[in-house]
Design a protein around this motif. Structure first.
Motif, PDB file in Angstrom:
ATOM      1  N   ILE A  16      10.039  29.260   6.627  1.00 57.72           N
ATOM      2  CA  ILE A  16      11.272  28.494   6.013  1.00 57.72           C
ATOM      3  C   ILE A  16      12.418  29.073   6.727  1.00 57.72           C
ATOM      4  O   ILE A  16      13.574  28.352   6.512  1.00 57.72           O
ATOM      5  N   GLU A  17      12.459  30.525   6.777  1.00 61.55           N
ATOM      6  CA  GLU A  17      13.580  30.816   7.160  1.00 61.55           C
ATOM      7  C   GLU A  17      14.193  30.358   8.829  1.00 61.55           C
ATOM      8  O   GLU A  17      15.077  30.133   9.081  1.00 61.55           O
ATOM      9  N   ASN A  18      13.113  30.208   9.732  1.00 57.53           N
ATOM     10  CA  ASN A  18      13.336  30.185  11.026  1.00 57.53           C
ATOM     11  C   ASN A  18      13.221  28.905  11.659  1.00 57.53           C
ATOM     12  O   ASN A  18      13.533  28.702  12.709  1.00 57.53           O
ATOM     13  N   VAL A  19      12.502  27.846  10.998  1.00 56.63           N
ATOM     14  CA  VAL A  19      12.236  26.663  11.646  1.00 56.63           C
ATOM     15  C   VAL A  19      13.319  25.467  11.292  1.00 56.63           C
ATOM     16  O   VAL A  19      13.647  25.397  10.076  1.00 56.63           O
ATOM     17  N   PRO A  20      14.107  25.246  12.040  1.00 54.24           N
ATOM     18  CA  PRO A  20      15.186  24.199  11.913  1.00 54.24           C
ATOM     19  C   PRO A  20      14.703  22.931  11.131  1.00 54.24           C
ATOM     20  O   PRO A  20      13.446  22.479  11.317  1.00 54.24           O
ATOM     21  N   GLY A  21      15.225  22.733  10.120  1.00 51.99           N
ATOM     22  CA  GLY A  21      14.808  21.509   9.272  1.00 51.99           C
ATOM     23  C   GLY A  21      13.905  21.845   8.001  1.00 51.99           C
ATOM     24  O   GLY A  21      13.344  21.130   7.321  1.00 51.99           O
ATOM     25  N   ASP A  50      14.318  23.405   5.549  1.00 52.76           N
ATOM     26  CA  ASP A  50      14.528  23.279   4.281  1.00 52.76           C
ATOM     27  C   ASP A  50      14.549  22.014   3.614  1.00 52.76           C
ATOM     28  O   ASP A  50      14.914  21.610   2.410  1.00 52.76           O
ATOM     29  N   THR A  51      14.335  20.754   4.572  1.00 47.64           N
ATOM     30  CA  THR A  51      14.244  19.703   4.181  1.00 47.64           C
ATOM     31  C   THR A  51      12.790  18.980   3.865  1.00 47.64           C
ATOM     32  O   THR A  51      12.509  17.826   3.347  1.00 47.64           O
ATOM     33  N   VAL A  52      11.746  19.895   3.799  1.00 47.55           N
ATOM     34  CA  VAL A  52      10.472  19.574   3.679  1.00 47.55           C
ATOM     35  C   VAL A  52       9.776  20.474   2.453  1.00 47.55           C
ATOM     36  O   VAL A  52      10.406  21.530   2.078  1.00 47.55           O
ATOM     37  N   ILE A  53       8.601  20.006   2.095  1.00 46.32           N
ATOM     38  CA  ILE A  53       7.781  20.874   1.307  1.00 46.32           C
ATOM     39  C   ILE A  53       6.756  21.636   2.093  1.00 46.32           C
ATOM     40  O   ILE A  53       5.944  20.822   2.941  1.00 46.32           O
ATOM     41  N   PHE A  54       6.485  22.775   1.765  1.00 49.04           N
ATOM     42  CA  PHE A  54       5.519  23.600   2.572  1.00 49.04           C
ATOM     43  C   PHE A  54       4.188  23.400   1.526  1.00 49.04           C
ATOM     44  O   PHE A  54       4.376  23.560   0.178  1.00 49.04           O
ATOM     45  N   SER A  55       3.030  23.761   2.188  1.00 46.72           N
ATOM     46  CA  SER A  55       1.909  23.530   1.533  1.00 46.72           C
ATOM     47  C   SER A  55       0.779  24.600   1.842  1.00 46.72           C
ATOM     48  O   SER A  55       0.890  25.113   2.943  1.00 46.72           O
ATOM     49  N   THR A  56      -0.045  25.164   0.772  1.00 45.20           N
ATOM     50  CA  THR A  56      -1.015  26.027   1.075  1.00 45.20           C
ATOM     51  C   THR A  56      -2.409  25.150   1.387  1.00 45.20           C
ATOM     52  O   THR A  56      -2.515  24.051   0.542  1.00 45.20           O
ATOM     53  N   GLN A 107       4.561  32.383  -3.475  1.00 44.61           N
ATOM     54  CA  GLN A 107       5.609  33.390  -3.796  1.00 44.61           C
ATOM     55  C   GLN A 107       6.552  33.448  -2.452  1.00 44.61           C
ATOM     56  O   GLN A 107       7.676  33.717  -2.287  1.00 44.61           O
ATOM     57  N   GLY A 108       5.614  32.942  -1.142  1.00 41.60           N
ATOM     58  CA  GLY A 108       6.374  32.868   0.059  1.00 41.60           C
ATOM     59  C   GLY A 108       7.330  31.609   0.152  1.00 41.60           C
ATOM     60  O   GLY A 108       7.912  31.613   1.214  1.00 41.60           O
ATOM     61  N   GLY A 109       7.003  30.625  -0.933  1.00 41.58           N
ATOM     62  CA  GLY A 109       8.031  29.610  -0.714  1.00 41.58           C
ATOM     63  C   GLY A 109       7.147  28.191  -0.569  1.00 41.58           C
ATOM     64  O   GLY A 109       8.157  27.174  -0.656  1.00 41.58           O
ATOM     65  N   ALA A 110       6.016  28.117  -0.377  1.00 46.41           N
ATOM     66  CA  ALA A 110       5.151  26.855  -0.624  1.00 46.41           C
ATOM     67  C   ALA A 110       5.338  26.344  -1.757  1.00 46.41           C
ATOM     68  O   ALA A 110       5.583  27.054  -2.783  1.00 46.41           O
TER      69      ALA A 110
END
Ligand code: KIV
Ligand code: ZN
Length: 526
Positions: A200-205, A207-213, A231-234
């Motif tokens: 989330i911190e280092n990949v460009p873009g 902040d525009t997507v939803i991360f999933s576990t 907890q990590g942002g997913a």
């Protein structure tokens, strides 16, 4: 609306975790857990009522059965998003798009392995080739569907730098959800949480997507890892009812959801799941797959709310909070003391089913009531567990080509034999057989009437309740050409239960569509 209220609402929306159920896809990949089309449709209705956000209904290229399941689920589901899985290939993605056409909200979920193990030993592709294929496959999927999820298979064993580049390629090509699967159940909570923070911190873009576990349970860490991922942002958790899934299974939906609910004091995020439907969904999945829920399984196990020891019972009588962190009613296990017997009416029976977490349609209710009356004639006290076994038995049977019409068994010290009549496609057929014991005689009579190659892999009997009049619950697993099928039945007569369970497994083997296990990747065509 004041800005403060608006801010609070926005925050609450940002903290909502999307629950993505993969019981029908990853769950069904568990050997022997196949479900029929009708069962998948019923399960989809249950999941939608439970307010699951995304229902992964199958892998359309894998078989006609999976294609039909995704298509039909797309037709009936209106609130949840319906998702179909596809490898990084044109045919796969086209087939998924086709199956999702009727969906009000459809999602193509396409995946490609990124780890060195998969690149070198399965795909035989370089990092650059992988990146190119991610771009092509996600772009193709986005041209066909407005909602695309991309998964980095075996993400947790992928070099971090290459994982970042892979995720970036998928985002650039238009994926809106990025799934970071722990495909082999290898990671641990702090590592997994850190992986999301890093991406989330280092990949460009990002902040525009939803991360999933998407966590597998090989080390028993699937739920803990899923929570850590959040907890990590997913913001999406992929999970399955009863933790069903490949090998040791996926993160159990009921555990993830209840962790957020019970520990809302510490876990900021929440889900939209109507938790009162959990028991019903769990029982249904167990019944149709034939996978029993272990007694001490968290949330949905038979003992999850049972208190046996004196100290615990004493505490519970004084105040339930002494030993219970959630109420059984919160997960749809109603507490009833209604004793059922042969004088109990249809109304009481329906109430009892509801309290036990079942809501049956009229036909299923009528059938279950008839079977209950039959059982009550043979058994003085009908306990909750008897009713659960009876309903699960009916649900598990589904469509049948073969049924047991009559069985007579001679057992004892002077030898064993069975006389059996089966109805096969509407016609009665009879056979007699001896055997090494009464069960062997019954199964051998079945094989005389319906010759088949399937091997018996499991034969298991347990008593549903205590006492000599208890019903026997029998599980049978058959295997033919690598296909596994499970059958269950309960009856006060152990041998009748054995015959019915075997026939149930055989029906499943005959009726259910064979899946052609797809090759790991190359259906490509780009
Ligand atoms: O475990 C896994 O990697 C998967 C993917 C197909 C998402 O199930
Ligand atoms: Zn998986």
């Amino acid at each position: 609306m004041s800005t403060q209220v608006q801010d609070a609402q926005n925050q609450s929306e940002r903290d909502r975790v999307i629950i993505f159920d993969t019981t029908m896809r990853d769950g069904e990949q568990a050997p022997g857990a196949s479900m029929s089309l009708e069962e998948k449709l019923e399960l989809a209705k249950i999941l939608e009522e439970m307010r699951v956000d995304v229902i992964e209904a199958g892998f359309p290229i894998a078989s006609n059965g999976d294609f039909e399941a995704v298509r039909k689920v797309s037709e009936i589901v209106t609130e949840s998003t319906v998702c179909g899985l596809a490898r990084a290939g044109v045919k796969d993605i086209d087939r998924a798009a086709e199956a999702l056409k009727p969906a009000k909200r459809g999602r193509i979920h396409t995946f490609l392995s990124t780890s060195p193990q998969h690149r070198d030993f399965i795909l035989n592709m370089s990092q650059e080739q992988i990146l190119e294929l991610i771009t092509k496959s996600v772009t193709h999927a986005r041209n066909l569907c407005g909602d695309v999820e991309w998964s980095a298979q075996d993400a947790t064993r992928t070099e971090r730098d290459f994982l970042r580049r892979s995720v970036e390629a998928a985002i650039k090509a238009g994926a809106q959800t990025i799934n970071i699967p722990d495909t082999v159940g290898y990671t641990y909570p702090t590592e997994y949480a850190d992986m999301f923070r890093d991406l989330i911190e280092n990949v460009p873009g990002a902040d525009t997507v939803i991360f999933s576990t998407h966590c597998h349970n090989d080390l028993g860490l699937a739920v803990a890892n899923s929570l850590a991922g959040v907890q990590g942002g997913a913001r999406q958790v992929e999970c399955a009812m009863n933790g069903l899934g490949e090998r040791a299974g996926n993160a159990a939906l009921e555990e993830v959801v209840m962790a957020f609910k019970v520990r809302s004091d510490g876990l900021r995020q929440h889900t939209g799941i109507v938790t009162e439907h959990i028991t019903r969904a769990s029982r249904y999945v167990s019944a149709i797959t034939g996978f029993p829920v272990q007694f001490n399984k968290a949330i949905v196990g038979k003992n999850a709310f049972a208190h046996e020891s004196g100290i615990h019972q004493d505490g519970m009588l004084k105040n339930a909070s002494t030993y219970e962190i959630m109420r059984p009613e919160d997960v749809g296990q109603g507490a009833t003391n209604l004793v059922m017997g042969k004088h109990s009416g249809r109304h009481a029976f329906r109430d009892k089913l509801k309290a036990l977490g079942y809501e049956l349609g009229q036909n299923a209710l009528d059938e279950a009531f008839t079977r209950f009356k039959d059982l009550a004639d043979r058994k003085k006290h009908v306990y909750d567990d008897d009713i659960i076994a009876l309903v699960d038995d009916s649900l598990a049977r589904g469509a049948e080509r073969i049924s047991v019409t009559r069985l007579r068994v001679i057992a004892g010290t002077e030898g064993q034999s069975a006389e059996l009549t089966l109805t096969v496609d509407g016609n009665a057929h009879s056979a007699e057989s001896g055997g090494d014991g009464p069960v062997d005689a019954v199964f051998s009579a079945i094989r005389k009437i319906v010759p088949h190659e399937a091997e018996l892999r499991l034969f298991q009997i347990s008593a549903v309740t205590e006492g000599t009049d208890a019903q026997a619950q029998v599980s049978v697993r058959l295997e033919e050409d690598g296909r596994i099928s499970t059958g269950h039945a309960a009856d006060t007569d152990t041998l009748t239960a054995a015959a019915k369970a075997y026939i149930n497994a055989l029906n499943n083997l005959l009726l259910r569509q064979e899946k052609t296990a797809p090759e790991p990747l190359i259906a490509s065509g780009f």
